[in-house]
Motif scaffolding. Structure first.
Motif, PDB file in Angstrom:
ATOM      1  N   ILE A  54     -72.237  14.465  69.774  1.00 35.05           N
ATOM      2  CA  ILE A  54     -73.360  14.047  68.932  1.00 35.05           C
ATOM      3  C   ILE A  54     -73.848  15.164  68.023  1.00 35.05           C
ATOM      4  O   ILE A  54     -74.893  15.023  67.374  1.00 35.05           O
ATOM      5  CB  ILE A  54     -74.532  13.517  69.776  1.00 35.05           C
ATOM      6  N   VAL A  55     -73.120  16.280  67.978  1.00 36.78           N
ATOM      7  CA  VAL A  55     -73.539  17.382  67.106  1.00 36.78           C
ATOM      8  C   VAL A  55     -72.473  17.637  66.051  1.00 36.78           C
ATOM      9  O   VAL A  55     -71.278  17.474  66.297  1.00 36.78           O
ATOM     10  CB  VAL A  55     -73.821  18.681  67.904  1.00 36.78           C
ATOM     11  N   GLU A  56     -72.929  17.998  64.875  1.00 36.60           N
ATOM     12  CA  GLU A  56     -72.043  18.339  63.765  1.00 36.60           C
ATOM     13  C   GLU A  56     -72.478  19.698  63.208  1.00 36.60           C
ATOM     14  O   GLU A  56     -73.657  19.874  62.865  1.00 36.60           O
ATOM     15  CB  GLU A  56     -72.116  17.293  62.664  1.00 36.60           C
ATOM     16  N   PRO A  57     -71.577  20.695  63.153  1.00 38.44           N
ATOM     17  CA  PRO A  57     -71.956  21.999  62.595  1.00 38.44           C
ATOM     18  C   PRO A  57     -72.549  21.836  61.201  1.00 38.44           C
ATOM     19  O   PRO A  57     -71.993  21.118  60.362  1.00 38.44           O
ATOM     20  CB  PRO A  57     -70.629  22.759  62.557  1.00 38.44           C
ATOM     21  N   ILE A  58     -73.659  22.484  60.955  1.00 34.97           N
ATOM     22  CA  ILE A  58     -74.350  22.310  59.683  1.00 34.97           C
ATOM     23  C   ILE A  58     -73.500  22.829  58.527  1.00 34.97           C
ATOM     24  O   ILE A  58     -73.586  22.312  57.400  1.00 34.97           O
ATOM     25  CB  ILE A  58     -75.729  23.022  59.714  1.00 34.97           C
ATOM     26  N   ARG A  59     -72.653  23.803  58.790  1.00 32.71           N
ATOM     27  CA  ARG A  59     -71.792  24.315  57.717  1.00 32.71           C
ATOM     28  C   ARG A  59     -70.758  23.277  57.297  1.00 32.71           C
ATOM     29  O   ARG A  59     -70.318  23.264  56.147  1.00 32.71           O
ATOM     30  CB  ARG A  59     -71.108  25.610  58.165  1.00 32.71           C
ATOM     31  N   ASN A  60     -70.335  22.419  58.224  1.00 31.22           N
ATOM     32  CA  ASN A  60     -69.437  21.335  57.849  1.00 31.22           C
ATOM     33  C   ASN A  60     -70.109  20.364  56.890  1.00 31.22           C
ATOM     34  O   ASN A  60     -69.466  19.749  56.041  1.00 31.22           O
ATOM     35  CB  ASN A  60     -68.979  20.560  59.089  1.00 31.22           C
ATOM     36  N   ILE A  61     -71.416  20.217  57.050  1.00 33.63           N
ATOM     37  CA  ILE A  61     -72.166  19.273  56.218  1.00 33.63           C
ATOM     38  C   ILE A  61     -72.436  19.855  54.836  1.00 33.63           C
ATOM     39  O   ILE A  61     -72.206  19.206  53.815  1.00 33.63           O
ATOM     40  CB  ILE A  61     -73.489  18.876  56.910  1.00 33.63           C
ATOM     41  N   VAL A  62     -72.912  21.097  54.785  1.00 33.82           N
ATOM     42  CA  VAL A  62     -73.327  21.661  53.497  1.00 33.82           C
ATOM     43  C   VAL A  62     -72.147  22.125  52.656  1.00 33.82           C
ATOM     44  O   VAL A  62     -72.268  22.230  51.435  1.00 33.82           O
ATOM     45  CB  VAL A  62     -74.317  22.827  53.695  1.00 33.82           C
ATOM     46  N   LYS A  63     -70.995  22.379  53.265  1.00 33.88           N
ATOM     47  CA  LYS A  63     -69.867  22.867  52.466  1.00 33.88           C
ATOM     48  C   LYS A  63     -69.302  21.775  51.566  1.00 33.88           C
ATOM     49  O   LYS A  63     -68.564  22.052  50.628  1.00 33.88           O
ATOM     50  CB  LYS A  63     -68.766  23.408  53.381  1.00 33.88           C
ATOM     51  N   LYS A  64     -69.650  20.535  51.829  1.00 37.27           N
ATOM     52  CA  LYS A  64     -69.157  19.430  51.022  1.00 37.27           C
ATOM     53  C   LYS A  64     -70.025  19.185  49.787  1.00 37.27           C
ATOM     54  O   LYS A  64     -69.730  18.327  48.976  1.00 37.27           O
ATOM     55  CB  LYS A  64     -69.109  18.155  51.875  1.00 37.27           C
ATOM     56  N   ARG A  65     -71.122  19.918  49.672  1.00 43.02           N
ATOM     57  CA  ARG A  65     -72.012  19.731  48.528  1.00 43.02           C
ATOM     58  C   ARG A  65     -71.475  20.481  47.314  1.00 43.02           C
ATOM     59  O   ARG A  65     -70.766  21.472  47.441  1.00 43.02           O
ATOM     60  CB  ARG A  65     -73.413  20.267  48.840  1.00 43.02           C
ATOM     61  N   ARG A  66     -71.846  20.000  46.134  1.00 47.38           N
ATOM     62  CA  ARG A  66     -71.525  20.742  44.907  1.00 47.38           C
ATOM     63  C   ARG A  66     -72.362  22.011  44.867  1.00 47.38           C
ATOM     64  O   ARG A  66     -73.570  21.970  45.074  1.00 47.38           O
ATOM     65  CB  ARG A  66     -71.829  19.882  43.683  1.00 47.38           C
ATOM     66  N   GLY A  67     -71.723  23.132  44.583  1.00 49.69           N
ATOM     67  CA  GLY A  67     -72.447  24.386  44.581  1.00 49.69           C
ATOM     68  C   GLY A  67     -72.418  25.021  45.955  1.00 49.69           C
ATOM     69  O   GLY A  67     -71.804  24.521  46.900  1.00 49.69           O
ATOM     70  N   GLU A  68     -73.111  26.136  46.085  1.00 50.49           N
ATOM     71  CA  GLU A  68     -73.084  26.925  47.321  1.00 50.49           C
ATOM     72  C   GLU A  68     -74.403  26.785  48.062  1.00 50.49           C
ATOM     73  O   GLU A  68     -75.484  26.805  47.474  1.00 50.49           O
ATOM     74  CB  GLU A  68     -72.828  28.396  47.002  1.00 50.49           C
ATOM     75  N   VAL A  69     -74.300  26.644  49.376  1.00 53.02           N
ATOM     76  CA  VAL A  69     -75.472  26.595  50.250  1.00 53.02           C
ATOM     77  C   VAL A  69     -75.312  27.678  51.293  1.00 53.02           C
ATOM     78  O   VAL A  69     -74.312  27.728  52.017  1.00 53.02           O
ATOM     79  CB  VAL A  69     -75.603  25.217  50.931  1.00 53.02           C
ATOM     80  N   ASN A  70     -76.281  28.578  51.380  1.00 55.73           N
ATOM     81  CA  ASN A  70     -76.242  29.671  52.348  1.00 55.73           C
ATOM     82  C   ASN A  70     -77.037  29.290  53.587  1.00 55.73           C
ATOM     83  O   ASN A  70     -78.180  28.836  53.488  1.00 55.73           O
ATOM     84  CB  ASN A  70     -76.819  30.955  51.742  1.00 55.73           C
ATOM     85  N   PHE A  71     -76.433  29.480  54.749  1.00 59.08           N
ATOM     86  CA  PHE A  71     -77.102  29.169  56.014  1.00 59.08           C
ATOM     87  C   PHE A  71     -77.251  30.428  56.846  1.00 59.08           C
ATOM     88  O   PHE A  71     -76.321  31.228  56.969  1.00 59.08           O
ATOM     89  CB  PHE A  71     -76.297  28.129  56.804  1.00 59.08           C
ATOM     90  N   TRP A  72     -78.447  30.594  57.437  1.00 56.05           N
ATOM     91  CA  TRP A  72     -78.724  31.736  58.313  1.00 56.05           C
ATOM     92  C   TRP A  72     -79.182  31.184  59.661  1.00 56.05           C
ATOM     93  O   TRP A  72     -80.170  30.452  59.734  1.00 56.05           O
ATOM     94  CB  TRP A  72     -79.809  32.639  57.721  1.00 56.05           C
TER      95      TRP A  72
END
Length: 580
Positions: A112-130
């Motif tokens: 029931i969990v999905e790594p957040i980087r898997n989600i944001v890497k599909k967006r246009r542009g760059e998303v930085n996660f800390w």
């Protein structure tokens, strides 16, 4: 001409096109092989664009959290428009409606969990996660102070700060213990994935301890008494899951103590599931009674020790205690300390929950938004603006308002004040103009200001706070991302209702929650559902509807496949009772 010479000239021919700054050409040679040539450096004569200068033009959006609200916001946000930073102590999104299923192994935690980087890497542009926890929001300097929550011997400074232009607070809420003595020390919570894993191990511990040879029967009974405090959706679903776990799997493994197991649900209200339709509440109580789950209604827990739960009967004032082997506390939510500190800074210290306006903007602080369980919408009352509405509609300044004049502002009123629509539904009125009728129900050609106020005097009674559910948080995230994506275009073409106090129109329509129904799994492959249009469904067919809806709502195909496979595994092999 050699191949490399040709490729070099071709690369220089595309230097003027930014999209072709990296050109990969595959040439088939006579031998059948492939030559790959990559040109990534601009020609010395062509001025390059400094990427840092380009980034400086973007506003920085700082998102706190990776729950329902934050993930829905990030999934739909156009990352090419902003410099997006995300801070959360958890590097994953969890499908929280299935947390009770994780406690007993019906569904595995990683399903029931999905790594957040898997989600944001599909967006246009760059998303930085800390991966860190926000420990303080510096409202005056538009900064957040963060600390890594990784406990190890790794070197480096764990604390850092981030600046922002726009802040999106989506940190959720924490468990509310109501300062009841002993709750934090002796109760399990059901808020995070880690909580579920602890409960699963503790349930097995209770059974393993109960079958030890030197225990008395009273000690075995105490170890196998499972108490759930809170008769809301989470508490009820956990009780149902625990009952199924025992009846379908553990009864054959711990047959010597099968007659000693007891499950008790303690509810301070008169009924469990009291936020649902009363038909569902009644069905749930009847089913629990049939399954042997004891429901103690009208009782308030006053303390919890390591051996007993002490509660008070609200109607009689009697105080009594019951022994327990495991207690799960599921009674509501409270504000997190970081949000409480932020509220003190911006003048909301006297409130219980962070307040936003209808556009999800934090009240009393610019460029900050709050979505999900951490905030509540402070809906404006129509009676606060009733004189301004009358004045805006009375174009000829006659002091009276005709039906035709009123009809010109009806749409703006209904959009700006959603309680008007709710009031019409509660009174079974077809149109807003029906409010202008006289007490006998006859049409009036015009009304004065006092009659206008009288027509709307009860409308604000329909104002209700939105529930702290995943459905609300997800819709808020989607709404806010749409506002951010169209922020520039909307300045010239506002789409919101007119400003009754002032001139022009609001840039956006206010957030409007749409309820799609809610489920309550009750065990035994039966569930209850409250659907739009006052529809209520209960039974086995509703449980299959629950399966299909929750599978379709998964955040990725990976989790969708894992959850369905877990359900299938449970049907074939049962739940795993290993203590891992």
């Amino acid at each position: 001409m050699t191949v490399l010479s040709f490729l070099s000239r071709a690369s220089r021919a595309f230097q003027g096109y930014p999209a072709c700054s990296k050109l990969l050409i595959l040439c088939t040679l006579s031998s059948g092989g492939l030559v790959a040539y990559s040109e990534s450096q601009p020609d010395n004569g062509t001025p390059g664009v400094d990427p840092n200068q380009k980034e400086l033009k973007k506003k920085r959006v700082l998102v706190l959290g990776t729950g329902w609200a934050a993930t829905s916001f990030l999934k739909d946000l156009d990352a090419s428009l902003y410099d997006i930073q995300v801070v959360s102590p958890r590097n994953y999104f969890a499908f929280t409606p299935l947390l009770p299923s994780v406690t007993c192994g019906t569904v595995e935690a990683r399903s029931i969990v999905e790594p957040i980087r898997n989600i944001v890497k599909k967006r246009r542009g760059e998303v930085n996660f800390w991966e860190a926890e926000c420990v303080r929001i510096d409202a005056a300097n538009k900064k957040v102070l963060c600390r890594s929550n990784v406990e190890s011997n790794l070197v480096g400074n764990r604390e850092f700060s981030l600046e922002y232009d726009y802040l999106v607070i989506a940190v959720g809420a924490q468990v509310n213990t109501f300062n009841t003595p002993g709750v934090k020390e002796n109760c399990h919570f059901l808020k995070e994935v880690e909580d579920c894993q602890k409960i699963r191990r503790s349930v097995i511990d209770c059974f393993e301890t109960a079958i030890l040879p030197e225990l008395t029967e009273e000690e075995r009974k105490r170890n196998l008494h499972f108490v759930i405090v809170g008769g809301g959706p989470t508490g009820v679903e956990f009780a149902a899951e625990l009952h199924d776990f025992f009846e379908e799997d553990l009864v054959n493994l711990y047959s010597t103590v099968k007659d000693l197991v007891k499950i008790t649900v303690i509810q301070s209200g008169d009924h469990i599931l009291n936020t649902y339709d009363e038909r569902i509440s009644s069905f749930a109580e009847t089913k629990f009674k049939r399954d042997g789950i004891e429901v103690q209604t009208g009782c308030r827990v006053v303390s919890v020790s390591d051996k007993e739960v002490t509660m008070k009967v609200k109607s009689k004032g009697e105080v009594f205690s019951i022994p327990h082997g495991l207690v799960v506390w599921s009674t509501g939510i409270g504000t997190r300390p970081v949000v409480r500190d932020f509220m003190e800074q911006i003048g909301q210290g006297n409130r219980h929950v962070l307040a936003t306006d209808e556009w999800l903007r934090v009240k009393g602080y610019e460029d900050a938004y709050a979505i999900g369980d951490c905030a509540t919408i402070d809906q404006r009352k129509i009676m606060e603006d009733i004189s301004s509405i009358f004045k805006a509609a009375d174009k000829d300044n006659s002091g009276t308002l005709t039906v035709e004049e009123f009809q010109e502002v009806i749409d703006d009123i209904v959009i700006r004040y959603p309680q008007v629509d709710l009031y019409l539904q509660s009174k079974h009125l077809r149109d807003v103009t029906d409010l202008l009728k006289d007490p006998q129900g006859h049409d009036r050609k015009e009304v004065d200001i006092e009659e206008f106020k009288l027509a709307f005097r009860h409308v604000d009674l329909q104002m209700k706070s939105l529930p702290a559910t995943a459905q609300v948080a997800a819709q808020q995230g989607v709404y806010l991302s749409r506002c951010f994506n169209s922020r520039q275009q909307i300045k010239d073409n506002p789409e919101g209702p007119r400003r009754f106090r002032g001139s022009g129109r609001h840039n956006f329509r206010p957030f409007r929650y749409k309820h799609f129904g809610q489920f309550a799994p009750l065990g035994g492959d039966q569930a209850a559902a409250e659907l739009p249009g006052d529809w209520v469904s209960v039974g086995h067919s509703t449980q299959w509807l629950w399966y299909s809806v929750y599978a379709s709502k998964q955040v990725s195909w990976r989790t969708r496949v894992l959850v369905v496979s877990d359900w299938t595994r449970r049907f074939i092999f049962g739940r795993d009772s290993s203590r891992i």
